[in-house]
Design a protein around this motif. Sequence first.
Motif, PDB file in Angstrom:
ATOM      1  N   ILE A  87       0.854  -1.194   0.000  1.00 32.35           N
ATOM      2  CA  ILE A  87       0.000   0.000   0.000  1.00 32.35           C
ATOM      3  C   ILE A  87       0.887   1.240   0.000  1.00 32.35           C
ATOM      4  O   ILE A  87       0.667   2.194  -0.737  1.00 32.35           O
ATOM      5  CB  ILE A  87      -0.917   0.004   1.234  1.00 32.35           C
ATOM      6  CG1 ILE A  87      -1.800  -1.244   1.265  1.00 32.35           C
ATOM      7  CG2 ILE A  87      -1.779   1.277   1.256  1.00 32.35           C
ATOM      8  CD1 ILE A  87      -2.471  -1.490   2.597  1.00 32.35           C
ATOM      9  N   GLY A  88       1.896   1.216   0.850  1.00 36.91           N
ATOM     10  CA  GLY A  88       2.830   2.332   0.952  1.00 36.91           C
ATOM     11  C   GLY A  88       3.721   2.168   2.155  1.00 36.91           C
ATOM     12  O   GLY A  88       3.573   1.217   2.940  1.00 36.91           O
ATOM     13  N   GLY A  89       4.671   3.083   2.316  1.00 38.40           N
ATOM     14  CA  GLY A  89       5.548   3.045   3.471  1.00 38.40           C
ATOM     15  C   GLY A  89       4.808   3.436   4.737  1.00 38.40           C
ATOM     16  O   GLY A  89       3.666   3.912   4.696  1.00 38.40           O
ATOM     17  N   LEU A  90       5.468   3.264   5.879  1.00 42.50           N
ATOM     18  CA  LEU A  90       4.841   3.606   7.147  1.00 42.50           C
ATOM     19  C   LEU A  90       4.464   5.079   7.213  1.00 42.50           C
ATOM     20  O   LEU A  90       3.538   5.466   7.933  1.00 42.50           O
ATOM     21  CB  LEU A  90       5.778   3.258   8.306  1.00 42.50           C
ATOM     22  CG  LEU A  90       5.972   1.765   8.612  1.00 42.50           C
ATOM     23  CD1 LEU A  90       6.944   1.600   9.770  1.00 42.50           C
ATOM     24  CD2 LEU A  90       4.640   1.106   8.943  1.00 42.50           C
ATOM     25  N   ALA A  91       5.172   5.927   6.469  1.00 40.79           N
ATOM     26  CA  ALA A  91       4.895   7.362   6.475  1.00 40.79           C
ATOM     27  C   ALA A  91       3.498   7.679   5.940  1.00 40.79           C
ATOM     28  O   ALA A  91       3.000   8.792   6.135  1.00 40.79           O
ATOM     29  CB  ALA A  91       5.943   8.106   5.653  1.00 40.79           C
ATOM     30  N   LEU A  92       2.863   6.698   5.308  1.00 38.47           N
ATOM     31  CA  LEU A  92       1.500   6.897   4.809  1.00 38.47           C
ATOM     32  C   LEU A  92       0.514   7.063   5.968  1.00 38.47           C
ATOM     33  O   LEU A  92      -0.540   7.671   5.819  1.00 38.47           O
ATOM     34  CB  LEU A  92       1.087   5.702   3.949  1.00 38.47           C
ATOM     35  CG  LEU A  92      -0.038   5.887   2.932  1.00 38.47           C
ATOM     36  CD1 LEU A  92       0.368   6.900   1.875  1.00 38.47           C
ATOM     37  CD2 LEU A  92      -0.373   4.549   2.272  1.00 38.47           C
ATOM     38  N   ALA A  93       0.870   6.499   7.129  1.00 36.08           N
ATOM     39  CA  ALA A  93       0.004   6.567   8.310  1.00 36.08           C
ATOM     40  C   ALA A  93       0.609   7.478   9.368  1.00 36.08           C
ATOM     41  O   ALA A  93       1.827   7.608   9.474  1.00 36.08           O
ATOM     42  CB  ALA A  93      -0.200   5.174   8.893  1.00 36.08           C
TER      43      ALA A  93
ATOM     44  N   PRO B 159      10.302  -0.393  16.549  1.00 41.73           N
ATOM     45  CA  PRO B 159      10.783   0.037  15.222  1.00 41.73           C
ATOM     46  C   PRO B 159       9.768   0.883  14.472  1.00 41.73           C
ATOM     47  O   PRO B 159      10.143   1.750  13.680  1.00 41.73           O
ATOM     48  CB  PRO B 159      11.037  -1.299  14.485  1.00 41.73           C
ATOM     49  CG  PRO B 159      11.191  -2.306  15.571  1.00 41.73           C
ATOM     50  CD  PRO B 159      10.284  -1.856  16.669  1.00 41.73           C
ATOM     51  N   LEU B 160       8.479   0.653  14.715  1.00 39.11           N
ATOM     52  CA  LEU B 160       7.434   1.450  14.064  1.00 39.11           C
ATOM     53  C   LEU B 160       7.446   2.872  14.617  1.00 39.11           C
ATOM     54  O   LEU B 160       7.322   3.841  13.863  1.00 39.11           O
ATOM     55  CB  LEU B 160       6.069   0.804  14.285  1.00 39.11           C
ATOM     56  CG  LEU B 160       5.913  -0.665  13.850  1.00 39.11           C
ATOM     57  CD1 LEU B 160       4.515  -1.166  14.184  1.00 39.11           C
ATOM     58  CD2 LEU B 160       6.198  -0.827  12.364  1.00 39.11           C
ATOM     59  N   GLU B 161       7.609   2.992  15.927  1.00 38.55           N
ATOM     60  CA  GLU B 161       7.658   4.314  16.557  1.00 38.55           C
ATOM     61  C   GLU B 161       8.882   5.099  16.094  1.00 38.55           C
ATOM     62  O   GLU B 161       8.827   6.319  15.929  1.00 38.55           O
ATOM     63  CB  GLU B 161       7.660   4.171  18.074  1.00 38.55           C
ATOM     64  CG  GLU B 161       6.326   3.679  18.630  1.00 38.55           C
ATOM     65  CD  GLU B 161       6.351   3.486  20.124  1.00 38.55           C
ATOM     66  OE1 GLU B 161       5.651   4.230  20.832  1.00 38.55           O
ATOM     67  OE2 GLU B 161       7.082   2.598  20.592  1.00 38.55           O
ATOM     68  N   LYS B 162       9.989   4.403  15.876  1.00 35.80           N
ATOM     69  CA  LYS B 162      11.205   5.072  15.408  1.00 35.80           C
ATOM     70  C   LYS B 162      11.004   5.708  14.039  1.00 35.80           C
ATOM     71  O   LYS B 162      11.692   6.667  13.683  1.00 35.80           O
ATOM     72  CB  LYS B 162      12.369   4.080  15.350  1.00 35.80           C
ATOM     73  CG  LYS B 162      12.970   3.749  16.711  1.00 35.80           C
ATOM     74  CD  LYS B 162      14.177   2.845  16.567  1.00 35.80           C
ATOM     75  CE  LYS B 162      14.837   2.581  17.919  1.00 35.80           C
ATOM     76  NZ  LYS B 162      16.019   1.686  17.792  1.00 35.80           N
ATOM     77  N   SER B 163      10.065   5.177  13.275  1.00 37.40           N
ATOM     78  CA  SER B 163       9.789   5.729  11.942  1.00 37.40           C
ATOM     79  C   SER B 163       8.960   7.009  12.021  1.00 37.40           C
ATOM     80  O   SER B 163       8.745   7.667  11.008  1.00 37.40           O
ATOM     81  CB  SER B 163       9.064   4.696  11.083  1.00 37.40           C
ATOM     82  OG  SER B 163       7.719   4.556  11.511  1.00 37.40           O
ATOM     83  N   GLY B 164       8.476   7.333  13.229  1.00 38.35           N
ATOM     84  CA  GLY B 164       7.682   8.559  13.402  1.00 38.35           C
ATOM     85  C   GLY B 164       6.195   8.321  13.553  1.00 38.35           C
ATOM     86  O   GLY B 164       5.441   9.281  13.692  1.00 38.35           O
ATOM     87  N   VAL B 165       5.762   7.065  13.512  1.00 35.67           N
ATOM     88  CA  VAL B 165       4.336   6.747  13.656  1.00 35.67           C
ATOM     89  C   VAL B 165       3.965   6.723  15.134  1.00 35.67           C
ATOM     90  O   VAL B 165       4.706   6.199  15.960  1.00 35.67           O
ATOM     91  CB  VAL B 165       4.014   5.378  13.007  1.00 35.67           C
ATOM     92  CG1 VAL B 165       2.550   5.026  13.190  1.00 35.67           C
ATOM     93  CG2 VAL B 165       4.364   5.393  11.537  1.00 35.67           C
ATOM     94  N   THR B 166       2.802   7.254  15.463  1.00 33.69           N
ATOM     95  CA  THR B 166       2.292   7.190  16.829  1.00 33.69           C
ATOM     96  C   THR B 166       1.604   5.860  17.063  1.00 33.69           C
ATOM     97  O   THR B 166       0.750   5.452  16.269  1.00 33.69           O
ATOM     98  CB  THR B 166       1.288   8.332  17.096  1.00 33.69           C
ATOM     99  OG1 THR B 166       1.953   9.587  16.949  1.00 33.69           O
ATOM    100  CG2 THR B 166       0.720   8.243  18.503  1.00 33.69           C
ATOM    101  N   ILE B 167       1.997   5.165  18.125  1.00 32.67           N
ATOM    102  CA  ILE B 167       1.388   3.879  18.469  1.00 32.67           C
ATOM    103  C   ILE B 167       0.377   4.106  19.595  1.00 32.67           C
ATOM    104  O   ILE B 167       0.724   4.649  20.646  1.00 32.67           O
ATOM    105  CB  ILE B 167       2.440   2.850  18.910  1.00 32.67           C
ATOM    106  CG1 ILE B 167       3.430   2.567  17.784  1.00 32.67           C
ATOM    107  CG2 ILE B 167       1.760   1.542  19.367  1.00 32.67           C
ATOM    108  CD1 ILE B 167       2.843   1.917  16.554  1.00 32.67           C
ATOM    109  N   VAL B 168      -0.857   3.691  19.364  1.00 32.16           N
ATOM    110  CA  VAL B 168      -1.897   3.750  20.390  1.00 32.16           C
ATOM    111  C   VAL B 168      -2.213   2.326  20.814  1.00 32.16           C
ATOM    112  O   VAL B 168      -2.568   1.488  19.972  1.00 32.16           O
ATOM    113  CB  VAL B 168      -3.169   4.452  19.860  1.00 32.16           C
ATOM    114  CG1 VAL B 168      -4.290   4.360  20.875  1.00 32.16           C
ATOM    115  CG2 VAL B 168      -2.872   5.907  19.529  1.00 32.16           C
ATOM    116  N   ARG B 169      -2.111   2.037  22.105  1.00 35.91           N
ATOM    117  CA  ARG B 169      -2.428   0.708  22.625  1.00 35.91           C
ATOM    118  C   ARG B 169      -3.862   0.695  23.166  1.00 35.91           C
ATOM    119  O   ARG B 169      -4.232   1.575  23.921  1.00 35.91           O
ATOM    120  CB  ARG B 169      -1.447   0.296  23.718  1.00 35.91           C
ATOM    121  CG  ARG B 169      -0.041   0.065  23.175  1.00 35.91           C
ATOM    122  CD  ARG B 169       0.944  -0.338  24.256  1.00 35.91           C
ATOM    123  NE  ARG B 169       2.238  -0.639  23.662  1.00 35.91           N
ATOM    124  CZ  ARG B 169       2.583  -1.833  23.191  1.00 35.91           C
ATOM    125  NH1 ARG B 169       1.738  -2.856  23.316  1.00 35.91           N
ATOM    126  NH2 ARG B 169       3.764  -2.028  22.643  1.00 35.91           N
ATOM    127  N   ALA B 170      -4.610  -0.309  22.749  1.00 38.22           N
ATOM    128  CA  ALA B 170      -6.023  -0.373  23.158  1.00 38.22           C
ATOM    129  C   ALA B 170      -6.302  -1.653  23.944  1.00 38.22           C
ATOM    130  O   ALA B 170      -5.689  -2.670  23.710  1.00 38.22           O
ATOM    131  CB  ALA B 170      -6.902  -0.335  21.919  1.00 38.22           C
TER     132      ALA B 170
END
Length: 251
Positions: A218-224, A240-251
Motif C-alpha cells: 500500500i505504501g511506506g509507514l509514512a502513509l500513516a 521500530p514502528l515508533e522510530k519511523s515517526g508513527v504514533t502507536i496507540v495501545r487499546a
Amino acid sequence: MLTSQRKKAILDALARDGQVLAKQLSETFDVSEDTVRRDLRELAGEGLLQRVHGGALPASSAVAPFAERRQIESSAKRAIAGAAAAMIGKGQVVIIDGGTTSAELIRQIPRDLQATVVTHSPSVAVGLIDHPLIEVLVIGGRLFKHSIVTVGAAAIEAMSHIQADIYFMGVTGVHPTAGLSTGDYEEAYVKRALAARAAETVVLASSDKINAASQFVIGGLALAQTIIVEMATDPALTKPLEKSGVTIVRA
C-alpha cells in the motif's frame, strides 16, 4: 544440514529478526544462494513467509475470506475498534475501510454522533443505517468479494472529490521496512488513494499483522500517522514502528 533443518532455522531467524537475506543465509548454511532461494520459494508456497527482493519477511496470517474472519471473536479487535471510534469527532468527515475490525468499529460509534462517513464497503454502509445523525456516502465500483469492498478505476475517481478528516485503514501487514501491505493488487491502490484524501490515516492492526507482510504494498509507514494495536502487543515489535515517526496507540 538437512533441508527441513534449514527451513526451520530460516523461520526461527524470521521470528527473531523480522527479515532474512538470501546471501547471509547461504553463508550461514554454507550452501548456494540458489539452494536458499529454493527453500524460500517452498516456504512461501506453504504461506510461511513472504518473499521480497534479496530475502524474505514474515507472512501475514490475516488473509482468510471475510466470512471466515468475521466468525473469529476477538477482545483485542473490539478494543482496537473502540479506540478508533473514540477518535471520531462531531461533524467530521470520516473514511472507514472494509474489514472485520471496521465492522466492529461502526458498532461502537455512538448513536447520537453527527458525522459523515465515506466508505467503499457495503457492509459498513448498511451497518450505519440505525445511526440517524450519520450521513453515509458509498463509493461505487467493482465489488471485490473477498473483502466485500469496491475497487477499480470508478472507485478511485470518486475518491478524488473527498477531503476527509480521518481515514481508518485496514491492512494485512505492518512491517518497519516493508511498510503497509495487503493481499490484493487493486485493494492496495484503493487504500493508497483513500489515504491521500484524509488529513490523518489511522491503521487498525491486530497482533497477527504486526511485523508481517503481504504480496501488495500500500505504501511506506509514512502513509500513516497513527497505528492502533492491542494492549498486549510486544513492545519489541512496535518500537521500530515508533522510530519511523508513527504514533502507536495501545487499546
